[in-house]
Design a protein around this motif. Structure first.
Motif, PDB file in Angstrom:
ATOM      1  N   LYS A   1      14.199   6.725 -12.909  1.00 33.53           N
ATOM      2  CA  LYS A   1      13.908   6.573 -11.405  1.00 33.53           C
ATOM      3  C   LYS A   1      12.439   6.465 -11.308  1.00 33.53           C
ATOM      4  CE  LYS A   1      18.179   8.248  -9.827  1.00 33.53           C
ATOM      5  NZ  LYS A   1      18.769   9.211  -8.724  1.00 33.53           N
ATOM      6  N   HIS A   2      11.521   7.536 -11.778  1.00 32.17           N
ATOM      7  CA  HIS A   2      10.187   7.659 -12.036  1.00 32.17           C
ATOM      8  C   HIS A   2       9.594   6.055 -12.160  1.00 32.17           C
ATOM      9  CE1 HIS A   2       9.435  11.481 -10.221  1.00 32.17           C
ATOM     10  NE2 HIS A   2      10.182  12.205 -11.431  1.00 32.17           N
TER      11      HIS A   2
ATOM     12  N   LEU B   1       9.709   8.650 -23.014  1.00 36.31           N
ATOM     13  CA  LEU B   1       9.237   9.332 -21.937  1.00 36.31           C
ATOM     14  C   LEU B   1       9.893  10.517 -21.512  1.00 36.31           C
ATOM     15  CD1 LEU B   1       7.987   6.326 -19.837  1.00 36.31           C
ATOM     16  CD2 LEU B   1       6.512   8.101 -20.778  1.00 36.31           C
ATOM     17  N   ALA B   2      11.438  10.187 -21.485  1.00 36.01           N
ATOM     18  CA  ALA B   2      12.241  11.332 -20.949  1.00 36.01           C
ATOM     19  C   ALA B   2      12.139  12.537 -21.882  1.00 36.01           C
ATOM     20  CB  ALA B   2      13.668  10.845 -20.898  1.00 36.01           C
ATOM     21  N   ALA B   3      11.821  12.260 -23.045  1.00 35.54           N
ATOM     22  CA  ALA B   3      11.459  13.422 -24.191  1.00 35.54           C
ATOM     23  C   ALA B   3      10.567  14.416 -23.884  1.00 35.54           C
ATOM     24  CB  ALA B   3      11.487  12.954 -25.641  1.00 35.54           C
ATOM     25  N   LEU B   4       9.593  13.842 -23.098  1.00 34.81           N
ATOM     26  CA  LEU B   4       8.297  14.584 -22.948  1.00 34.81           C
ATOM     27  C   LEU B   4       8.525  15.321 -21.557  1.00 34.81           C
ATOM     28  CD1 LEU B   4       5.996  11.511 -23.144  1.00 34.81           C
ATOM     29  CD2 LEU B   4       6.406  13.388 -24.855  1.00 34.81           C
ATOM     30  N   TYR B   5       9.428  15.302 -20.674  1.00 36.32           N
ATOM     31  CA  TYR B   5       9.389  15.925 -19.457  1.00 36.32           C
ATOM     32  C   TYR B   5      10.951  16.854 -19.248  1.00 36.32           C
ATOM     33  CZ  TYR B   5       5.940  12.575 -18.377  1.00 36.32           C
ATOM     34  OH  TYR B   5       4.884  11.780 -18.375  1.00 36.32           O
ATOM     35  N   ALA B   6      10.746  17.946 -18.767  1.00 39.11           N
ATOM     36  CA  ALA B   6      11.887  18.742 -18.510  1.00 39.11           C
ATOM     37  C   ALA B   6      12.692  18.196 -17.379  1.00 39.11           C
ATOM     38  CB  ALA B   6      11.419  20.239 -18.264  1.00 39.11           C
ATOM     39  N   MET B   7      13.279  16.897 -17.658  1.00 38.87           N
ATOM     40  CA  MET B   7      14.133  16.271 -16.706  1.00 38.87           C
ATOM     41  C   MET B   7      15.116  15.571 -17.263  1.00 38.87           C
ATOM     42  SD  MET B   7      11.661  13.688 -14.617  1.00 38.87           S
ATOM     43  CE  MET B   7      10.304  14.926 -14.098  1.00 38.87           C
ATOM     44  N   SER B   8      16.124  14.911 -16.577  1.00 41.11           N
ATOM     45  CA  SER B   8      16.931  14.080 -17.106  1.00 41.11           C
ATOM     46  C   SER B   8      16.472  12.612 -17.405  1.00 41.11           C
ATOM     47  CB  SER B   8      18.208  13.816 -16.244  1.00 41.11           C
ATOM     48  OG  SER B   8      18.073  13.115 -15.058  1.00 41.11           O
ATOM     49  N   PHE B   9      17.119  11.845 -18.371  1.00 43.05           N
ATOM     50  CA  PHE B   9      16.673  10.587 -18.669  1.00 43.05           C
ATOM     51  C   PHE B   9      16.674   9.719 -17.317  1.00 43.05           C
ATOM     52  CE2 PHE B   9      18.253   6.251 -19.603  1.00 43.05           C
ATOM     53  CZ  PHE B   9      17.163   5.815 -20.465  1.00 43.05           C
ATOM     54  N   ALA B  10      17.688  10.003 -16.589  1.00 41.29           N
ATOM     55  CA  ALA B  10      17.905   9.192 -15.370  1.00 41.29           C
ATOM     56  C   ALA B  10      16.858   9.567 -14.302  1.00 41.29           C
ATOM     57  CB  ALA B  10      19.299   9.562 -14.742  1.00 41.29           C
ATOM     58  N   ALA B  11      16.283  10.703 -14.151  1.00 46.46           N
ATOM     59  CA  ALA B  11      15.153  10.878 -13.393  1.00 46.46           C
ATOM     60  C   ALA B  11      13.998  10.202 -13.824  1.00 46.46           C
ATOM     61  CB  ALA B  11      14.946  12.723 -13.370  1.00 46.46           C
ATOM     62  N   VAL B  12      13.718  10.433 -15.141  1.00 42.82           N
ATOM     63  CA  VAL B  12      12.515   9.528 -15.608  1.00 42.82           C
ATOM     64  C   VAL B  12      12.738   8.051 -15.413  1.00 42.82           C
ATOM     65  CG1 VAL B  12      11.354   8.912 -17.690  1.00 42.82           C
ATOM     66  CG2 VAL B  12      11.850  11.210 -17.417  1.00 42.82           C
TER      67      VAL B  12
ATOM     68  N   VAL C   1       0.784  -0.995   0.037  1.00 43.00           N
ATOM     69  CA  VAL C   1      -0.026   0.087   0.031  1.00 43.00           C
ATOM     70  C   VAL C   1       0.932   1.195  -0.052  1.00 43.00           C
ATOM     71  CG1 VAL C   1      -1.782   1.431   1.162  1.00 43.00           C
ATOM     72  CG2 VAL C   1      -2.040  -1.247   0.995  1.00 43.00           C
ATOM     73  N   ASP C   2       2.026   1.159   0.960  1.00 42.76           N
ATOM     74  CA  ASP C   2       2.951   2.458   0.872  1.00 42.76           C
ATOM     75  C   ASP C   2       3.602   2.691  -0.436  1.00 42.76           C
ATOM     76  OD1 ASP C   2       2.328   2.945   3.726  1.00 42.76           O
ATOM     77  OD2 ASP C   2       4.255   1.806   4.216  1.00 42.76           O
ATOM     78  N   ARG C   3       3.987   1.416  -1.241  1.00 42.98           N
ATOM     79  CA  ARG C   3       4.411   1.660  -2.540  1.00 42.98           C
ATOM     80  C   ARG C   3       3.477   2.359  -3.588  1.00 42.98           C
ATOM     81  NH1 ARG C   3       7.391  -3.293  -1.739  1.00 42.98           N
ATOM     82  NH2 ARG C   3       5.639  -4.408  -2.608  1.00 42.98           N
ATOM     83  N   LEU C   4       2.177   1.867  -3.488  1.00 39.98           N
ATOM     84  CA  LEU C   4       1.103   2.476  -4.319  1.00 39.98           C
ATOM     85  C   LEU C   4       0.953   3.918  -4.197  1.00 39.98           C
ATOM     86  CD1 LEU C   4      -1.671  -0.280  -4.306  1.00 39.98           C
ATOM     87  CD2 LEU C   4      -0.275   0.404  -6.368  1.00 39.98           C
ATOM     88  N   PHE C   5       0.735   4.365  -2.944  1.00 40.90           N
ATOM     89  CA  PHE C   5       0.612   5.729  -2.501  1.00 40.90           C
ATOM     90  C   PHE C   5       1.722   6.607  -2.723  1.00 40.90           C
ATOM     91  CE2 PHE C   5      -3.074   4.321   0.047  1.00 40.90           C
ATOM     92  CZ  PHE C   5      -3.945   5.269  -0.546  1.00 40.90           C
ATOM     93  N   GLN C   6       3.014   5.841  -2.613  1.00 42.00           N
ATOM     94  CA  GLN C   6       4.214   6.811  -3.293  1.00 42.00           C
ATOM     95  C   GLN C   6       4.287   6.979  -4.693  1.00 42.00           C
ATOM     96  OE1 GLN C   6       7.984   4.446  -2.665  1.00 42.00           O
ATOM     97  NE2 GLN C   6       9.078   6.159  -2.800  1.00 42.00           N
ATOM     98  N   ALA C   7       3.847   5.856  -5.196  1.00 41.09           N
ATOM     99  CA  ALA C   7       3.887   6.035  -6.797  1.00 41.09           C
ATOM    100  C   ALA C   7       2.855   6.945  -7.283  1.00 41.09           C
ATOM    101  CB  ALA C   7       3.531   4.740  -7.437  1.00 41.09           C
ATOM    102  N   PHE C   8       1.975   7.262  -6.743  1.00 37.04           N
ATOM    103  CA  PHE C   8       0.757   7.977  -6.978  1.00 37.04           C
ATOM    104  C   PHE C   8       0.890   9.465  -6.598  1.00 37.04           C
ATOM    105  CE2 PHE C   8      -2.260   4.480  -7.748  1.00 37.04           C
ATOM    106  CZ  PHE C   8      -2.384   4.499  -9.304  1.00 37.04           C
ATOM    107  N   ALA C   9       1.822   9.663  -5.487  1.00 33.81           N
ATOM    108  CA  ALA C   9       2.001  11.004  -4.914  1.00 33.81           C
ATOM    109  C   ALA C   9       2.759  12.028  -5.833  1.00 33.81           C
ATOM    110  CB  ALA C   9       2.941  10.605  -3.619  1.00 33.81           C
ATOM    111  N   ASP C  10       3.229  11.609  -6.800  1.00 33.29           N
ATOM    112  CA  ASP C  10       3.798  12.570  -7.641  1.00 33.29           C
ATOM    113  C   ASP C  10       3.243  12.682  -9.224  1.00 33.29           C
ATOM    114  OD1 ASP C  10       6.907  13.607  -8.148  1.00 33.29           O
ATOM    115  OD2 ASP C  10       6.264  12.641 -10.172  1.00 33.29           O
ATOM    116  N   THR C  11       3.204  14.017  -9.491  1.00 32.02           N
ATOM    117  CA  THR C  11       2.858  14.309 -10.729  1.00 32.02           C
ATOM    118  C   THR C  11       3.262  13.893 -11.875  1.00 32.02           C
ATOM    119  OG1 THR C  11       2.135  16.512  -9.749  1.00 32.02           O
ATOM    120  CG2 THR C  11       1.795  16.353 -12.067  1.00 32.02           C
ATOM    121  N   THR C  12       4.564  13.745 -12.026  1.00 32.60           N
ATOM    122  CA  THR C  12       5.332  13.031 -13.188  1.00 32.60           C
ATOM    123  C   THR C  12       4.733  11.424 -13.243  1.00 32.60           C
ATOM    124  OG1 THR C  12       7.043  14.603 -13.112  1.00 32.60           O
ATOM    125  CG2 THR C  12       7.349  12.497 -14.192  1.00 32.60           C
TER     126      THR C  12
END
Length: 130
Positions: free
Chosen positions: A53-54, A40-51, A11-22
């Motif tokens: 991790k998401h 996916l990384a091309a769609l966001y203003a963040m690094s490939f590594a950050a995507v 349950v914690d993992r589910l809520f953690q996953a949904f807690a972020d807009t990206t």
């Protein structure tokens, strides 16, 4: 109940996953169709590594799956995991609605005086004898 069947960790993992807009946006996108992590990384203003991790957070929550195809990692919605999350949220909604109704019932039983013990805007003071 799904809430009882899933451990706190799940349950914690589910809520953690949904807690972020990206992450919610990634789930929305891959529900409509598969994407490579680089796509996916091309769609966001963040690094490939950050995507990456998401996506890893979503994968740990069983909301997406990742499959290696050549040099690319393809991300897809995990429909079983999404169904489990939906059932969990549905159960929480039922529980919250029941609690809300119970509070309303308790307030109705005690009457308006208990719901609002003093008129709004007036300050009650007590005199102190010296």
């Amino acid at each position: 109940m799904v809430v009882d069947k899933l451990g706190d960790e799940v349950v914690d993992r589910l809520f953690q996953a949904f807690a972020d807009t990206t992450r919610r946006d990634i789930v929305r996108r891959v529900t409509a169709g598969e994407y490579s992590v680089s796509g996916l990384a091309a769609l966001y203003a963040m690094s490939f590594a950050a995507v990456q991790k998401h996506v890893a957070v979503l994968e740990r929550a069983s909301l997406v799956t990742k499959e290696k195809r050549g040099r690319e990692q393809i991300v897809r919605a995990n429909h079983d995991g999404l169904q489990k999350a939906r059932r969990l949220l549905d159960e929480y909604e039922v529980m919250w609605r029941q609690r809300s109704e119970r509070i309303a019932d308790l307030l109705a039983e005690t009457g308006p005086a208990a719901a609002n013990p003093r008129p709004a805007g007036k300050i009650q003071t007590t005199e102190v004898e010296e």
